[in-house]
Design a protein around this motif. Structure first.
Motif, short mmCIF file in Angstrom:
data_model
loop_
_atom_site.label_atom_id
_atom_site.label_comp_id
_atom_site.label_asym_id
_atom_site.label_seq_id
_atom_site.Cartn_x
_atom_site.Cartn_y
_atom_site.Cartn_z
N UNK A 320 0.83 -1.22 0.00
CA UNK A 320 0.00 0.00 0.00
C UNK A 320 0.85 1.25 0.00
N UNK A 321 0.38 2.28 -0.63
CA UNK A 321 1.11 3.54 -0.71
C UNK A 321 0.18 4.69 -0.41
N UNK A 322 0.49 5.46 0.63
CA UNK A 322 -0.28 6.65 0.96
C UNK A 322 0.11 7.81 0.07
N UNK A 323 -0.85 8.62 -0.33
CA UNK A 323 -0.58 9.80 -1.14
C UNK A 323 -1.38 10.98 -0.60
N UNK A 324 -0.87 12.18 -0.83
CA UNK A 324 -1.56 13.39 -0.43
C UNK A 324 -0.86 14.13 0.68
N UNK A 325 -1.15 15.42 0.81
CA UNK A 325 -0.55 16.26 1.85
C UNK A 325 -1.61 16.74 2.83
N UNK A 326 -2.65 17.43 2.35
CA UNK A 326 -3.68 17.94 3.25
C UNK A 326 -4.55 16.81 3.76
N UNK A 327 -4.92 15.89 2.87
CA UNK A 327 -5.55 14.63 3.27
C UNK A 327 -4.70 13.52 2.69
N UNK A 328 -4.68 12.37 3.37
CA UNK A 328 -3.75 11.33 2.96
C UNK A 328 -4.29 9.94 3.26
N UNK A 329 -4.10 9.04 2.31
CA UNK A 329 -4.48 7.65 2.50
C UNK A 329 -4.13 6.84 1.27
N UNK A 330 -4.25 5.52 1.36
CA UNK A 330 -3.93 4.67 0.21
C UNK A 330 -5.04 4.71 -0.84
N UNK A 331 -4.66 4.70 -2.09
CA UNK A 331 -5.65 4.70 -3.18
C UNK A 331 -6.16 3.30 -3.48
N UNK A 332 -5.41 2.29 -3.09
CA UNK A 332 -5.81 0.91 -3.36
C UNK A 332 -5.30 0.00 -2.25
N UNK A 333 -6.05 -1.05 -1.98
CA UNK A 333 -5.65 -2.09 -1.03
C UNK A 333 -5.95 -3.43 -1.71
N UNK A 334 -4.99 -3.93 -2.47
CA UNK A 334 -5.19 -5.17 -3.20
C UNK A 334 -4.90 -6.36 -2.28
N UNK A 335 -5.87 -7.22 -2.12
CA UNK A 335 -5.75 -8.34 -1.20
C UNK A 335 -6.15 -9.65 -1.88
N UNK A 336 -5.71 -10.75 -1.27
CA UNK A 336 -6.17 -12.08 -1.63
C UNK A 336 -7.14 -12.54 -0.54
N UNK A 337 -8.41 -12.65 -0.83
CA UNK A 337 -9.39 -13.00 0.19
C UNK A 337 -9.26 -14.42 0.73
N UNK A 338 -8.88 -15.39 -0.15
CA UNK A 338 -8.87 -16.78 0.27
C UNK A 338 -7.50 -17.32 0.53
#
Length: 338
Positions: A320-338
């Motif tokens: 995961x990679x956070x982006x942004x300065x005033x607000x910040x968070x990851x744009x994607x969270x790619x997971x394997x559910x099983x």
């Protein structure tokens, strides 16, 4: 949750006196700041605890002690208007600054609990969303979970569960003002899940002891707040650790920097829900409906994901990679559910 590969942050101009002249420190708008603001925060805390950011048009306050002073001291008021109360909007950005969310108003109006029917709706929405993606080979939790759970919480009139003892204003109730904005709760939830997926042992512990989710939520808000900057204005001249602010000055409280100040938190870059120095002063008004909803969404959302996907983990090769300065968070969270 890691940052993207940082670009070069230009070296600041040479100072003549700490925090005493404008334009002496690096700017929040400098190239690379959106990718790795925490490196910039460290420079500001150590070398320029009070400096004027000319491109932003505000004084930067980066140390924990100074940020909490600006957010609570009577010498500072809301920005841009005095009607924005001290102590709000909440640093984590889930509260939108209604005067009904200030501590004095909270004592008069019993807000801060989620009615049973709303809690049940959040739980139901979390389980439906989790089971929809449980059978897939890969899923993006930001697109398919974090963006939908807060929207489901606000599916009907958000003010209704909280208005029995709250007076109405010309623009609605405190709950209306705070809970109708779901974007920041989505970002906070994404940061929370990213931090937990980075800690498989902690995820295993949460399956056994779900109550630990509250500490993990508080820790995630400290380490990776969705709102990194909160603006205030000085009512009168005010002296902080880095220097003196003039009256009428716009002040940018760097929440992301304060939460990682080593003078306040041991090993501040480490995500540790068990830390003994965990504080709540940066998490906003405890009784604000949006703050309460955000915490409940995190608890119920995590429980639903772990129940539907006991082997939930990162997709192969994904970070995961956070982006942004005033607000910040990851744009994607790619997971394997099983």
């Amino acid at each position: 949750m890691q940052a993207d590969a940082p670009e070069v942050i230009p070296a600041p101009a040479r100072r003549t006196a700490r925090g005493s002249r404008p334009g002496t420190g690096p700017s929040l708008l400098a190239p690379g700041a959106a990718h790795d603001p925490y490196r910039l925060y460290r420079i500001l805390r150590e070398e320029y605890p009070l400096s004027y950011d000319a491109p932003l048009g505000a004084w930067l306050v980066s140390r924990y002690a100074d940020v909490t002073t600006v957010l609570s001291d009577h010498r500072f008021t809301g920005f841009p208007h005095d009607s924005v109360p001290r102590g709000g909007p909440a640093p984590l950005g889930l509260c939108h600054g209604s005067t009904l969310c200030t501590p004095r108003k909270q004592r008069r109006a019993a807000i801060g609990s989620v009615p049973r029917h709303m809690a049940e709706r959040i739980e139901r929405a979390a389980y439906v969303l989790a089971h929809r993606i449980a059978g897939r080979q890969q899923a993006d939790l930001v697109e398919e979970f974090c963006r939908w759970l807060p929207a489901g919480s606000a599916a009907d009139k958000p003010a209704r569960p909280y208005t029995t003892r709250l007076p109405r204003t010309g623009t609605g109730t405190a709950a209306t003002l705070c809970t109708r904005h779901t974007g920041l709760r989505e970002t906070a939830l994404a940061c929370f899940l990213a931090n937990l997926l980075d800690a498989p042992d902690l995820l295993a512990a949460l399956r056994v002891e779900p109550a630990l989710a509250v500490r993990a939520w508080t820790e995630s808000l400290r380490r990776d707040p969705p709102v990194q900057v909160v603006l205030r204005r000085t009512v009168t001249e005010a002296t902080l650790s880095g220097g003196t602010l003039p009256a009428g000055a716009t002040v940018a409280c760097l929440i992301g920097s304060a939460g990682r100040d080593p003078q306040r938190f041991n090993a501040p870059d480490l995500f540790d829900p068990f830390r003994c120095d965990q504080g709540r002063s940066l998490t906003g008004p405890a009784g604000c409906p949006a703050v309460v909803l955000g915490r409940l969404e995190a608890q119920q959302g995590l429980r639903a994901l772990l129940d539907a996907m006991p082997r939930l983990r990162w997709a192969d090769g994904f970070r995961p990679a956070g982006t942004g300065v005033l607000t910040r968070g990851p744009r994607a969270l790619l997971v394997r559910p099983g």
